[in-house]
Design a protein around this motif. Structure first.
Motif, short mmCIF file in Angstrom:
data_model
loop_
_atom_site.label_atom_id
_atom_site.label_comp_id
_atom_site.label_asym_id
_atom_site.label_seq_id
_atom_site.Cartn_x
_atom_site.Cartn_y
_atom_site.Cartn_z
N TYR A 65 -1.56 3.44 9.41
CA TYR A 65 -2.27 2.47 8.57
C TYR A 65 -1.65 1.08 8.72
O TYR A 65 -2.37 0.08 8.86
CB TYR A 65 -2.22 2.92 7.12
CG TYR A 65 -2.97 2.04 6.16
CD1 TYR A 65 -4.34 2.25 5.92
CD2 TYR A 65 -2.34 0.99 5.50
CE1 TYR A 65 -5.04 1.43 5.04
CE2 TYR A 65 -3.03 0.18 4.61
CZ TYR A 65 -4.38 0.40 4.39
OH TYR A 65 -5.06 -0.41 3.51
N GLN A 70 -3.59 -2.14 10.12
CA GLN A 70 -3.74 -3.36 9.32
C GLN A 70 -3.25 -4.58 10.09
O GLN A 70 -3.89 -5.63 10.09
CB GLN A 70 -2.96 -3.22 8.01
CG GLN A 70 -3.55 -2.24 7.02
CD GLN A 70 -4.79 -2.77 6.35
OE1 GLN A 70 -5.91 -2.41 6.71
NE2 GLN A 70 -4.61 -3.62 5.36
N ARG A 130 -4.67 0.59 -3.99
CA ARG A 130 -3.75 0.60 -2.84
C ARG A 130 -2.71 1.71 -3.02
O ARG A 130 -1.55 1.57 -2.70
CB ARG A 130 -3.09 -0.76 -2.65
CG ARG A 130 -4.08 -1.88 -2.54
CD ARG A 130 -3.46 -3.21 -2.16
NE ARG A 130 -3.11 -3.23 -0.74
CZ ARG A 130 -2.76 -4.33 -0.08
NH1 ARG A 130 -2.74 -5.49 -0.71
NH2 ARG A 130 -2.45 -4.28 1.19
N ARG A 165 -8.33 2.87 -2.50
CA ARG A 165 -8.34 1.55 -1.87
C ARG A 165 -8.19 0.44 -2.90
O ARG A 165 -7.50 -0.55 -2.67
CB ARG A 165 -9.61 1.35 -1.05
CG ARG A 165 -9.66 2.26 0.19
CD ARG A 165 -10.76 1.84 1.15
NE ARG A 165 -10.76 2.68 2.34
CZ ARG A 165 -9.95 2.47 3.38
NH1 ARG A 165 -9.10 1.47 3.38
NH2 ARG A 165 -10.03 3.27 4.42
N ASP A 176 -9.40 5.43 -7.48
CA ASP A 176 -9.89 4.67 -6.32
C ASP A 176 -8.69 4.29 -5.46
O ASP A 176 -7.96 3.35 -5.78
CB ASP A 176 -10.63 3.41 -6.81
CG ASP A 176 -11.08 2.52 -5.65
OD1 ASP A 176 -10.95 2.94 -4.48
OD2 ASP A 176 -11.53 1.39 -5.93
N THR A 196 0.87 -1.18 0.00
CA THR A 196 0.00 0.00 0.00
C THR A 196 0.90 1.22 0.00
O THR A 196 1.83 1.32 0.81
CB THR A 196 -0.91 0.02 1.24
OG1 THR A 196 -1.75 -1.14 1.22
CG2 THR A 196 -1.77 1.27 1.26
N PHE A 238 -2.81 5.74 -2.14
CA PHE A 238 -3.62 6.75 -1.49
C PHE A 238 -3.45 8.13 -2.14
O PHE A 238 -2.53 8.34 -2.93
CB PHE A 238 -3.31 6.78 0.00
CG PHE A 238 -4.12 5.78 0.78
CD1 PHE A 238 -5.13 6.19 1.63
CD2 PHE A 238 -3.90 4.42 0.61
CE1 PHE A 238 -5.90 5.26 2.32
CE2 PHE A 238 -4.66 3.48 1.30
CZ PHE A 238 -5.68 3.91 2.16
#
Length: 303
Positions: free
Chosen positions: A126, A130, A108, A105, A103, A69, A110
Protein backbone atom coordinates in the motif's frame (compact mmCIF):
# COMPACT_ATOMS: atom_id res chain seq x y z
CA UNK A 1 21.73 4.63 13.94
CA UNK A 2 18.86 3.21 15.93
CA UNK A 3 17.28 5.14 18.75
CA UNK A 4 19.28 3.97 21.75
CA UNK A 5 19.95 6.78 24.15
CA UNK A 6 17.46 8.82 26.17
CA UNK A 7 18.75 11.95 24.42
CA UNK A 8 17.44 10.60 21.12
CA UNK A 9 13.91 10.31 22.46
CA UNK A 10 11.41 13.09 21.90
CA UNK A 11 10.83 15.59 24.72
CA UNK A 12 8.35 14.59 27.40
CA UNK A 13 4.71 15.08 26.35
CA UNK A 14 2.81 18.05 27.73
CA UNK A 15 -0.09 17.67 30.14
CA UNK A 16 -2.74 17.74 27.41
CA UNK A 17 -0.99 14.86 25.68
CA UNK A 18 -0.69 13.01 28.99
CA UNK A 19 -4.41 13.33 29.58
CA UNK A 20 -5.10 12.13 26.05
CA UNK A 21 -2.89 9.09 26.58
CA UNK A 22 -4.66 8.18 29.80
CA UNK A 23 -8.16 8.80 28.46
CA UNK A 24 -7.62 6.50 25.47
CA UNK A 25 -6.12 3.83 27.72
CA UNK A 26 -9.07 3.97 30.13
CA UNK A 27 -11.61 3.81 27.32
CA UNK A 28 -9.85 0.86 25.72
CA UNK A 29 -9.69 -0.98 29.03
CA UNK A 30 -13.40 -0.46 29.71
CA UNK A 31 -14.49 -1.58 26.23
CA UNK A 32 -12.18 -4.60 26.40
CA UNK A 33 -13.60 -5.63 29.77
CA UNK A 34 -17.15 -5.40 28.47
CA UNK A 35 -16.29 -7.32 25.32
CA UNK A 36 -14.79 -10.13 27.39
CA UNK A 37 -17.95 -10.29 29.50
CA UNK A 38 -20.20 -10.34 26.43
CA UNK A 39 -18.12 -13.11 24.86
CA UNK A 40 -18.55 -15.24 27.96
CA UNK A 41 -22.30 -14.76 27.60
CA UNK A 42 -22.18 -15.92 23.99
CA UNK A 43 -22.84 -12.53 22.40
CA UNK A 44 -19.44 -12.53 20.66
CA UNK A 45 -17.90 -15.52 18.92
CA UNK A 46 -14.35 -14.68 19.97
CA UNK A 47 -12.40 -11.88 21.64
CA UNK A 48 -8.61 -11.32 21.66
CA UNK A 49 -8.02 -9.06 24.66
CA UNK A 50 -5.56 -6.16 24.51
CA UNK A 51 -5.37 -5.76 28.28
CA UNK A 52 -1.80 -5.08 29.34
CA UNK A 53 -0.90 -3.61 25.96
CA UNK A 54 -2.86 -0.34 26.12
CA UNK A 55 0.20 1.84 26.78
CA UNK A 56 2.02 0.43 23.75
CA UNK A 57 -0.96 0.85 21.47
CA UNK A 58 -2.06 4.31 22.57
CA UNK A 59 1.47 5.71 22.81
CA UNK A 60 2.45 4.51 19.33
CA UNK A 61 -0.84 5.47 17.67
CA UNK A 62 -0.86 8.97 19.16
CA UNK A 63 2.75 9.47 18.04
CA UNK A 64 1.97 8.30 14.50
CA UNK A 65 -0.87 10.81 14.16
CA UNK A 66 -4.13 10.74 12.23
CA UNK A 67 -2.44 11.26 8.85
CA UNK A 68 -0.95 7.77 8.92
CA UNK A 69 -2.69 4.73 7.43
CA UNK A 70 -2.83 1.82 9.86
CA UNK A 71 -2.79 -1.89 9.10
CA UNK A 72 -3.60 -3.74 12.35
CA UNK A 73 -3.43 -7.41 13.24
CA UNK A 74 -6.40 -8.45 15.42
CA UNK A 75 -5.66 -7.11 18.90
CA UNK A 76 -5.27 -3.38 18.26
CA UNK A 77 -8.52 -2.32 19.95
CA UNK A 78 -6.96 0.70 21.66
CA UNK A 79 -5.56 1.87 18.31
CA UNK A 80 -8.91 1.32 16.62
CA UNK A 81 -10.80 3.36 19.21
CA UNK A 82 -8.20 6.13 19.10
CA UNK A 83 -8.52 6.29 15.30
CA UNK A 84 -12.27 6.81 15.54
CA UNK A 85 -13.71 3.30 15.35
CA UNK A 86 -16.78 3.23 17.60
CA UNK A 87 -17.04 0.48 20.23
CA UNK A 88 -20.15 -1.06 18.65
CA UNK A 89 -18.42 -1.05 15.26
CA UNK A 90 -15.42 -2.78 16.82
CA UNK A 91 -17.49 -5.54 18.38
CA UNK A 92 -19.63 -6.12 15.28
CA UNK A 93 -16.98 -8.18 13.50
CA UNK A 94 -16.41 -10.39 16.54
CA UNK A 95 -20.14 -11.03 16.73
CA UNK A 96 -20.12 -12.18 13.11
CA UNK A 97 -22.38 -9.34 12.01
CA UNK A 98 -20.05 -7.82 9.44
CA UNK A 99 -16.69 -8.29 7.76
CA UNK A 100 -15.53 -4.87 8.96
CA UNK A 101 -17.68 -2.68 11.17
CA UNK A 102 -16.15 0.64 10.13
CA UNK A 103 -15.12 2.59 7.02
CA UNK A 104 -11.46 1.58 6.58
CA UNK A 105 -10.64 4.20 3.99
CA UNK A 106 -12.40 7.02 5.78
CA UNK A 107 -10.63 6.31 9.07
CA UNK A 108 -7.41 5.16 7.38
CA UNK A 109 -7.61 2.11 9.63
CA UNK A 110 -7.86 -1.11 7.65
CA UNK A 111 -9.72 -4.28 8.71
CA UNK A 112 -8.24 -6.65 11.24
CA UNK A 113 -6.10 -9.45 9.79
CA UNK A 114 -6.35 -12.91 11.32
CA UNK A 115 -3.78 -14.47 8.98
CA UNK A 116 -0.52 -13.91 10.82
CA UNK A 117 1.78 -11.28 9.24
CA UNK A 118 -0.31 -10.98 6.05
CA UNK A 119 -0.94 -7.32 6.92
CA UNK A 120 2.80 -6.58 6.73
CA UNK A 121 2.82 -7.25 2.98
CA UNK A 122 -0.45 -5.34 2.59
CA UNK A 123 1.10 -2.37 4.40
CA UNK A 124 4.32 -2.28 2.39
CA UNK A 125 2.48 -2.72 -0.90
CA UNK A 126 0.00 0.00 0.00
CA UNK A 127 2.80 2.43 0.90
CA UNK A 128 4.62 1.80 -2.36
CA UNK A 129 1.39 2.13 -4.34
CA UNK A 130 0.55 5.43 -2.64
CA UNK A 131 4.02 6.77 -3.38
CA UNK A 132 3.71 5.83 -7.07
CA UNK A 133 0.51 7.89 -7.22
CA UNK A 134 2.08 10.86 -5.47
CA UNK A 135 -0.14 10.40 -2.40
CA UNK A 136 0.56 10.25 1.34
CA UNK A 137 2.48 7.00 1.80
CA UNK A 138 3.21 6.88 5.55
CA UNK A 139 1.92 3.58 6.90
CA UNK A 140 1.96 1.97 10.35
CA UNK A 141 1.63 -1.79 10.61
CA UNK A 142 1.13 -3.69 13.88
CA UNK A 143 2.34 -7.23 14.49
CA UNK A 144 2.89 -9.51 17.45
CA UNK A 145 6.05 -11.44 18.23
CA UNK A 146 4.54 -14.68 16.92
CA UNK A 147 3.80 -13.10 13.55
CA UNK A 148 7.48 -12.22 13.09
CA UNK A 149 8.22 -15.95 12.71
CA UNK A 150 6.09 -16.06 9.56
CA UNK A 151 7.71 -15.81 6.13
CA UNK A 152 5.45 -12.89 5.18
CA UNK A 153 7.17 -10.73 7.80
CA UNK A 154 10.62 -11.40 6.35
CA UNK A 155 9.38 -10.72 2.84
CA UNK A 156 7.73 -7.48 3.95
CA UNK A 157 10.81 -6.19 5.78
CA UNK A 158 13.06 -7.03 2.85
CA UNK A 159 10.74 -5.36 0.34
CA UNK A 160 10.31 -2.30 2.57
CA UNK A 161 14.08 -1.93 2.94
CA UNK A 162 14.89 -2.42 -0.75
CA UNK A 163 12.10 -0.12 -1.93
CA UNK A 164 12.53 2.44 0.88
CA UNK A 165 8.86 2.14 1.82
CA UNK A 166 7.63 4.68 4.38
CA UNK A 167 6.44 2.03 6.83
CA UNK A 168 6.70 2.01 10.60
CA UNK A 169 6.60 -1.57 11.87
CA UNK A 170 5.30 -1.74 15.45
CA UNK A 171 5.86 -5.11 17.09
CA UNK A 172 4.13 -5.69 20.41
CA UNK A 173 6.14 -8.48 21.96
CA UNK A 174 4.03 -9.93 24.76
CA UNK A 175 6.33 -12.91 25.12
CA UNK A 176 3.87 -15.49 23.83
CA UNK A 177 2.88 -16.81 20.40
CA UNK A 178 -0.28 -18.37 21.83
CA UNK A 179 1.47 -20.89 24.13
CA UNK A 180 5.00 -20.67 22.68
CA UNK A 181 7.30 -18.40 24.73
CA UNK A 182 9.53 -15.92 22.91
CA UNK A 183 12.75 -17.62 23.96
CA UNK A 184 11.62 -20.69 22.05
CA UNK A 185 10.70 -18.64 18.99
CA UNK A 186 13.88 -16.67 18.39
CA UNK A 187 17.51 -16.34 19.49
CA UNK A 188 17.65 -12.60 18.81
CA UNK A 189 15.22 -9.77 19.41
CA UNK A 190 12.82 -8.66 16.69
CA UNK A 191 14.64 -5.33 16.60
CA UNK A 192 17.96 -7.07 15.90
CA UNK A 193 16.37 -9.13 13.15
CA UNK A 194 15.08 -5.99 11.44
CA UNK A 195 18.61 -4.59 11.26
CA UNK A 196 19.61 -7.69 9.32
CA UNK A 197 17.28 -6.53 6.56
CA UNK A 198 18.74 -3.03 6.67
CA UNK A 199 15.93 -1.52 8.73
CA UNK A 200 16.79 0.74 11.65
CA UNK A 201 15.08 -0.24 14.86
CA UNK A 202 14.70 0.21 18.59
CA UNK A 203 13.51 -2.00 21.45
CA UNK A 204 11.68 -0.32 24.32
CA UNK A 205 9.60 -1.25 27.39
CA UNK A 206 5.87 -0.82 26.90
CA UNK A 207 4.44 -0.27 30.38
CA UNK A 208 4.64 3.54 30.26
CA UNK A 209 2.74 5.28 27.45
CA UNK A 210 5.02 8.30 27.67
CA UNK A 211 8.08 6.16 26.97
CA UNK A 212 6.33 4.64 23.96
CA UNK A 213 5.12 8.02 22.73
CA UNK A 214 8.55 9.61 23.18
CA UNK A 215 10.27 6.79 21.28
CA UNK A 216 7.72 6.49 18.48
CA UNK A 217 7.55 10.24 17.80
CA UNK A 218 11.11 10.55 16.41
CA UNK A 219 10.75 7.15 14.73
CA UNK A 220 7.64 8.46 12.96
CA UNK A 221 9.44 11.65 11.94
CA UNK A 222 12.38 9.65 10.60
CA UNK A 223 10.15 7.43 8.45
CA UNK A 224 8.30 10.40 6.99
CA UNK A 225 11.41 12.51 6.39
CA UNK A 226 13.70 9.79 5.05
CA UNK A 227 10.96 7.75 3.32
CA UNK A 228 12.52 4.63 4.78
CA UNK A 229 11.15 1.89 7.04
CA UNK A 230 11.72 1.67 10.78
CA UNK A 231 10.79 -0.95 13.40
CA UNK A 232 9.87 -0.41 17.02
CA UNK A 233 9.75 -3.50 19.23
CA UNK A 234 7.69 -2.84 22.35
CA UNK A 235 7.91 -5.26 25.26
CA UNK A 236 4.47 -5.68 26.79
CA UNK A 237 2.57 -8.03 29.08
CA UNK A 238 -0.45 -10.15 28.18
CA UNK A 239 -3.08 -10.32 30.93
CA UNK A 240 -5.32 -12.97 29.45
CA UNK A 241 -5.03 -15.87 27.04
CA UNK A 242 -4.22 -15.42 23.38
CA UNK A 243 -7.97 -15.19 22.79
CA UNK A 244 -11.07 -15.98 24.81
CA UNK A 245 -10.71 -19.59 23.58
CA UNK A 246 -7.22 -19.99 25.08
CA UNK A 247 -6.71 -21.29 28.64
CA UNK A 248 -3.33 -19.75 29.39
CA UNK A 249 -3.29 -21.25 32.89
CA UNK A 250 -2.39 -24.56 31.24
CA UNK A 251 1.01 -23.34 30.07
CA UNK A 252 1.72 -20.19 32.14
CA UNK A 253 2.52 -20.28 35.80
CA UNK A 254 0.23 -18.50 38.25
CA UNK A 255 3.20 -16.38 39.40
CA UNK A 256 3.95 -15.25 35.85
CA UNK A 257 0.35 -14.21 35.26
CA UNK A 258 0.18 -12.46 38.63
CA UNK A 259 3.41 -10.51 37.97
CA UNK A 260 2.12 -9.39 34.59
CA UNK A 261 -1.19 -8.17 35.99
CA UNK A 262 0.53 -6.44 38.90
CA UNK A 263 2.38 -4.28 36.37
CA UNK A 264 -0.90 -2.96 34.97
CA UNK A 265 -0.02 0.01 32.72
CA UNK A 266 -3.48 1.57 33.01
CA UNK A 267 -3.75 1.72 36.79
CA UNK A 268 -0.09 2.69 37.12
CA UNK A 269 -0.41 5.62 34.71
CA UNK A 270 -3.67 6.80 36.26
CA UNK A 271 -2.04 6.80 39.70
CA UNK A 272 1.00 8.62 38.36
CA UNK A 273 -0.96 11.42 36.69
CA UNK A 274 -3.18 11.75 39.75
CA UNK A 275 -0.12 12.10 41.95
CA UNK A 276 1.30 14.78 39.65
CA UNK A 277 -1.99 16.68 39.67
CA UNK A 278 -2.38 16.29 35.91
CA UNK A 279 -5.79 14.68 36.43
CA UNK A 280 -8.18 14.85 39.36
CA UNK A 281 -11.18 12.91 40.60
CA UNK A 282 -13.59 15.03 38.56
CA UNK A 283 -11.67 14.30 35.35
CA UNK A 284 -11.46 10.59 36.10
CA UNK A 285 -15.16 10.45 36.94
CA UNK A 286 -16.00 12.07 33.60
CA UNK A 287 -14.00 9.47 31.68
CA UNK A 288 -15.56 6.70 33.76
CA UNK A 289 -19.02 8.03 32.92
CA UNK A 290 -18.14 8.03 29.21
CA UNK A 291 -16.97 4.43 29.42
CA UNK A 292 -20.02 3.39 31.44
CA UNK A 293 -22.33 4.89 28.83
CA UNK A 294 -20.62 2.91 26.08
CA UNK A 295 -20.73 -0.28 28.13
CA UNK A 296 -24.46 0.14 28.69
CA UNK A 297 -25.01 0.69 24.96
CA UNK A 298 -23.04 -2.45 24.15
CA UNK A 299 -25.04 -4.47 26.67
CA UNK A 300 -28.34 -3.34 25.12
CA UNK A 301 -27.11 -4.14 21.62
CA UNK A 302 -25.33 -7.43 22.23
CA UNK A 303 -26.47 -9.01 25.48
Amino acid sequence: MALKSESEYAPEPDDDTRRSLLRHMLVARGIDEEARRLQKQGALDLWPSCQGQEAAQVGSALAAGQASTVFPSYREHAVALLRGVLPDELLAQWAGRTFCGWDPRGLRFFPYTLVLAAQTLHAVGYSIGQRMQGLEDFVVVYIGDGATSEGDMSEAMNLAAVESAAVLFVCQNNGWAISKPSEEQMLTSVAERARGFGIESVRIPGQDPETVYSACSPATARVREQRAPYLVEIQVGRFHGHTSSDAQEVYRSADDIARTRAADPVTAYAARLSGLGVVDTRWLDAVEAEVREWRERLIKEYA
